[in-house]
Design a protein around this motif. Structure first.
Motif, PDB file in Angstrom:
ATOM      1  N   PHE A 209       0.828  -1.204   0.000  1.00 19.49           N
ATOM      2  CA  PHE A 209       0.000   0.000   0.000  1.00 19.49           C
ATOM      3  C   PHE A 209       0.865   1.257   0.000  1.00 19.49           C
ATOM      4  O   PHE A 209       0.531   2.256  -0.645  1.00 19.49           O
ATOM      5  CB  PHE A 209      -0.930   0.002   1.213  1.00 19.49           C
ATOM      6  CG  PHE A 209      -1.845   1.186   1.259  1.00 19.49           C
ATOM      7  CD1 PHE A 209      -2.958   1.252   0.436  1.00 19.49           C
ATOM      8  CD2 PHE A 209      -1.579   2.251   2.106  1.00 19.49           C
ATOM      9  CE1 PHE A 209      -3.798   2.360   0.457  1.00 19.49           C
ATOM     10  CE2 PHE A 209      -2.416   3.360   2.136  1.00 19.49           C
ATOM     11  CZ  PHE A 209      -3.528   3.413   1.312  1.00 19.49           C
ATOM     12  N   SER A 210       1.985   1.218   0.706  1.00 20.76           N
ATOM     13  CA  SER A 210       2.906   2.354   0.732  1.00 20.76           C
ATOM     14  C   SER A 210       3.390   2.691  -0.673  1.00 20.76           C
ATOM     15  O   SER A 210       3.454   3.867  -1.051  1.00 20.76           O
ATOM     16  CB  SER A 210       4.099   2.043   1.639  1.00 20.76           C
ATOM     17  OG  SER A 210       5.039   3.101   1.612  1.00 20.76           O
ATOM     18  N   ALA A 211       3.706   1.672  -1.460  1.00 21.82           N
ATOM     19  CA  ALA A 211       4.151   1.905  -2.834  1.00 21.82           C
ATOM     20  C   ALA A 211       3.024   2.484  -3.678  1.00 21.82           C
ATOM     21  O   ALA A 211       3.241   3.400  -4.490  1.00 21.82           O
ATOM     22  CB  ALA A 211       4.658   0.595  -3.438  1.00 21.82           C
ATOM     23  N   LEU A 212       1.821   1.969  -3.504  1.00 23.28           N
ATOM     24  CA  LEU A 212       0.674   2.495  -4.242  1.00 23.28           C
ATOM     25  C   LEU A 212       0.434   3.967  -3.924  1.00 23.28           C
ATOM     26  O   LEU A 212       0.146   4.780  -4.802  1.00 23.28           O
ATOM     27  CB  LEU A 212      -0.588   1.694  -3.896  1.00 23.28           C
ATOM     28  CG  LEU A 212      -0.738   0.296  -4.487  1.00 23.28           C
ATOM     29  CD1 LEU A 212      -1.942  -0.408  -3.866  1.00 23.28           C
ATOM     30  CD2 LEU A 212      -0.891   0.376  -6.010  1.00 23.28           C
ATOM     31  N   LEU A 213       0.547   4.304  -2.661  1.00 27.14           N
ATOM     32  CA  LEU A 213       0.237   5.662  -2.209  1.00 27.14           C
ATOM     33  C   LEU A 213       1.215   6.695  -2.761  1.00 27.14           C
ATOM     34  O   LEU A 213       0.894   7.881  -2.844  1.00 27.14           O
ATOM     35  CB  LEU A 213       0.232   5.703  -0.677  1.00 27.14           C
ATOM     36  CG  LEU A 213      -0.540   6.827   0.001  1.00 27.14           C
ATOM     37  CD1 LEU A 213      -1.998   6.817  -0.416  1.00 27.14           C
ATOM     38  CD2 LEU A 213      -0.417   6.705   1.518  1.00 27.14           C
ATOM     39  N   GLN A 214       2.410   6.258  -3.138  1.00 26.55           N
ATOM     40  CA  GLN A 214       3.404   7.178  -3.689  1.00 26.55           C
ATOM     41  C   GLN A 214       2.977   7.738  -5.045  1.00 26.55           C
ATOM     42  O   GLN A 214       3.412   8.825  -5.441  1.00 26.55           O
ATOM     43  CB  GLN A 214       4.762   6.473  -3.825  1.00 26.55           C
ATOM     44  CG  GLN A 214       5.402   6.072  -2.519  1.00 26.55           C
ATOM     45  CD  GLN A 214       5.640   7.255  -1.596  1.00 26.55           C
ATOM     46  OE1 GLN A 214       6.120   8.312  -2.019  1.00 26.55           O
ATOM     47  NE2 GLN A 214       5.299   7.087  -0.324  1.00 26.55           N
ATOM     48  N   GLU A 215       2.118   7.015  -5.767  1.00 27.29           N
ATOM     49  CA  GLU A 215       1.767   7.441  -7.121  1.00 27.29           C
ATOM     50  C   GLU A 215       0.260   7.506  -7.387  1.00 27.29           C
ATOM     51  O   GLU A 215      -0.162   7.904  -8.475  1.00 27.29           O
ATOM     52  CB  GLU A 215       2.405   6.485  -8.135  1.00 27.29           C
ATOM     53  CG  GLU A 215       2.001   5.039  -7.957  1.00 27.29           C
ATOM     54  CD  GLU A 215       2.720   4.120  -8.931  1.00 27.29           C
ATOM     55  OE1 GLU A 215       2.108   3.109  -9.321  1.00 27.29           O
ATOM     56  OE2 GLU A 215       3.869   4.406  -9.288  1.00 27.29           O
TER      57      GLU A 215
END
Length: 261
Positions: A209-215
């Motif tokens: 989710f952290s990676a998704l939230l970056q973009e």
């Protein structure tokens, strides 16, 4: 090498010290009345790159004041806000940084003598160099960005009036997200997963989710997962009926109201 005197040995002071101690650019001194706590933190921070000093006892302020080249050093105030009135160091610093919640720049300027003053609010992820640290000063400075950048990302705020909001989201919210993680883990156990299995799913979820939230905007993530008449939207509807969104908004507001009381 930049000398930094860290006043305090609590969880945030420890997280910052552990991060800073892994760089050869910084020389640290842990300071405070409790010798045992200061030595304990210094031992945790010791590595092949740095030798950690301590200034302890009732006269720890005097010990700092008698150090050489104090005007080239940074003082990091990492004590509770109420302790500010009891700390008096007769010396001039290159800079004073404070991670004490609710202590304003004006209060720091009255308490210490320095060329510059910076308010900072990292979070506990600093121990893994993953903090997102709010910074505020009358003028942005490269040195503060370097010091707190060693703990993760930094974000300079344009106004001190915004600092409490930044503090609440970055500094306090790890506790709220921990409650979310704990709740999801409990849900997995309720539905038949072992605690170990459920925790593994939650850790993987947060990492992805952290990676998704970056973009991706949070709304887009929710819409992408929620298909019409699907299972996810059923859960979303239930959470909305329990006012989950309002609970988070009210929690951040409560933190800020507390800071102003």
């Amino acid at each position: 090498m930049q000398k930094i005197y860290i006043l305090g040995y609590g969880k945030m002071a420890e997280a910052i010290a552990l991060s800073l101690s892994s760089y050869t650019d910084f020389s640290l001194c842990i300071a405070g009345r409790n010798q045992q706590k200061a030595l304990c933190l210094a031992k945790k921070c010791e590595c092949s790159k740095n030798q950690i000093e301590v200034c302890t006892g009732e006269d720890f302020c005097g010990q700092i004041a008698r150090q050489d080249f104090l005007g080239e050093a940074i003082l990091l105030f990492a004590l509770k806000p109420y302790a500010l009135s009891s700390v008096r160091i007769n010396g001039h610093f290159k800079a004073v940084y404070s991670i004490a919640a609710f202590v304003t720049l004006k209060e720091l300027e009255l308490a210490f003598s320095a060329d510059s003053f910076v308010r900072a609010m990292p979070n506990i992820a600093a121990r893994h160099k993953k903090s997102f640290t709010a910074l505020y000063a009358h003028k942005q400075e490269e040195l503060a960005s370097k010091v707190f950048g060693s703990c993760g990302q930094v974000f300079w705020l344009s106004s001190e009036s915004k600092f409490e909001a930044g503090m609440a989201i970055s500094g306090c919210s790890p506790a709220y997200l921990a409650m979310v993680a704990e709740s999801l883990s409990d849900a997995g156990v309720r539905e038949g997963l072992s605690r170990e299995e459920s925790n593994a799913f939650v850790r993987g979820l947060f990492e992805g989710f952290s990676a998704l939230l970056q973009e991706t905007h949070p709304v887009s993530i929710k819409e992408e997962v929620s298909s019409p008449s699907g299972t996810t939207i059923e859960g979303v509807a239930l959470l909305e009926s329990r006012a989950l969104r309002s609970a988070f908004i009210d929690a951040i507001h409560a933190v800020i109201q507390k800071s102003r009381s």
